[in-house]
Design an enzyme around this catalytic site. Sequence first.
Site, PDB file in Angstrom:
ATOM      1  N   ILE A 165      12.635  89.413 -41.656  1.00 26.74           N
ATOM      2  CA  ILE A 165      12.007  88.990 -40.402  1.00 26.74           C
ATOM      3  C   ILE A 165      11.394  87.598 -40.553  1.00 26.74           C
ATOM      4  CG2 ILE A 165      10.085  89.467 -38.802  1.00 26.74           C
ATOM      5  CD1 ILE A 165      10.753  92.433 -39.037  1.00 26.74           C
ATOM      6  N   LYS A 205      -7.624  82.812 -45.594  1.00 25.68           N
ATOM      7  CA  LYS A 205      -8.693  82.102 -46.312  1.00 25.68           C
ATOM      8  C   LYS A 205      -8.137  80.848 -47.013  1.00 25.68           C
ATOM      9  CE  LYS A 205     -12.860  81.956 -48.230  1.00 25.68           C
ATOM     10  NZ  LYS A 205     -13.948  81.472 -47.367  1.00 25.68           N
ATOM     11  N   SER A 239       2.270  92.565 -38.004  1.00 24.79           N
ATOM     12  CA  SER A 239       1.671  93.892 -38.132  1.00 24.79           C
ATOM     13  C   SER A 239       2.717  94.959 -37.805  1.00 24.79           C
ATOM     14  CB  SER A 239       0.439  93.962 -37.214  1.00 24.79           C
ATOM     15  OG  SER A 239      -0.250  95.159 -37.381  1.00 24.79           O
ATOM     16  N   ASP A 280       1.857  86.128 -55.556  1.00 21.89           N
ATOM     17  CA  ASP A 280       1.472  87.480 -55.144  1.00 21.89           C
ATOM     18  C   ASP A 280       0.274  87.315 -54.215  1.00 21.89           C
ATOM     19  OD1 ASP A 280       0.408  90.063 -54.944  1.00 21.89           O
ATOM     20  OD2 ASP A 280       1.075  90.602 -56.965  1.00 21.89           O
ATOM     21  N   LYS A 334      -2.501  98.218 -41.535  1.00 22.26           N
ATOM     22  CA  LYS A 334      -2.102  97.443 -40.352  1.00 22.26           C
ATOM     23  C   LYS A 334      -3.198  97.453 -39.278  1.00 22.26           C
ATOM     24  CE  LYS A 334       2.044  96.067 -41.700  1.00 22.26           C
ATOM     25  NZ  LYS A 334       2.275  94.674 -42.101  1.00 22.26           N
ATOM     26  N   ILE A 371      13.694  96.637 -36.303  1.00 22.99           N
ATOM     27  CA  ILE A 371      14.509  95.429 -36.145  1.00 22.99           C
ATOM     28  C   ILE A 371      15.800  95.617 -36.936  1.00 22.99           C
ATOM     29  CG2 ILE A 371      14.601  92.924 -36.476  1.00 22.99           C
ATOM     30  CD1 ILE A 371      12.487  93.897 -34.371  1.00 22.99           C
TER      31      ILE A 371
END
Length: 281
Positions: free
Chosen positions: A37, A145, A169, A85, A187, A216
């Site tokens: 995606i 952040k 999400s 990561d 989520k 999807i």
Amino acid sequence: MESATNPIAPESYISKVWPQGIFKDRIVFCTGGSGDICSSQVRALVYLGANACIVGRNKDKAERAAASIATARPGAQVLGIGNVDVRKMEDLESAVSKCVSTLGGIDFVIAGAAGNFLVPLVQLSTNAFKSVIDIDLMGSWNTAKATMAHLLKSAAKYPGAGGRILFISATLHYTGGPLNTQGVVAKAGVDALSAQLAIELGPRGITANVIAPGVIEGTEGEKRLFKDARGEMVKRVPTGRLGTVRDVNNATIFLLSDVGDYINGTVQVVDGAAWRIGVQV
Ligand code: HXC
């Protein structure tokens, strides 16, 4: 396989309504950017003029995805950074710094890195629960952040057209469901995180929104969740088909382009109304 002279046909991943060049000079930073995606979202933005940096845990995958995305537009700069990561702030900070020193800044962030599996609650170990929370929720926070200072600069540089963050999400937590406690909790947190950014950073020109894809087609999620039940699944989706990366890309462009300027703190579900009849991912 596509190449610089034979790229993937744009009509397969983007609608014709978007004008060429609308994202000229914009820089995208995307986690999970080697995935089905997010790599397609970035390809669409690059096709429309952006340059991009995609990061992932697997170096080969990130570099291969970046090379493929770069074929979308002659002259596109697409950086693939592996060994990142999202659970590790230092990995993200180093990737952000490489992105900024190579491409010149960050205007749009797509926080798409995720990991999940299906498991009965009674068999879910504390470490398994924590792994998904750490990747999906903490990873989204870490991404926000690590990029925040650059998003603030972008919002000041491009008033109404920069400083955008998009979280990827899901719809599974709208009702909750079996076998996915870790995903539901993570989520729900991602949606709440996005809303908080929208509220607190809105006055400083940043928008934060969520895309919640349904099933999807052709993605790892589809294969893992519905391997033997695809036909049944398609029949149940109210819109009569599975979603495509093109559907997700069009929503992405809408939210990141300047027509999305006043859209802040929202969740854009792209699932053909599937979650409303209980088909949730
Ligand atoms: C139960 C599992 C499990 C499984 C891992 N664990 N897989 N528990 N069922 N299928 C447990 C492990 O036993 C361990 O707990 C803990 O989770 C951490 O596992 P590790 O393998 O050490 O962690 P790590 O290498 O960091 O892997 C993270 C991961 C993994 C989330 C667990 O699945 C991953 O990296 N996935 C990335 C790719 C991915 O998931 N893509 C999905 C995208 S599609 P213990 O107690 O033994 O120490 C999508 C749509 C939904 O998200 C798909 C739903 C199926």
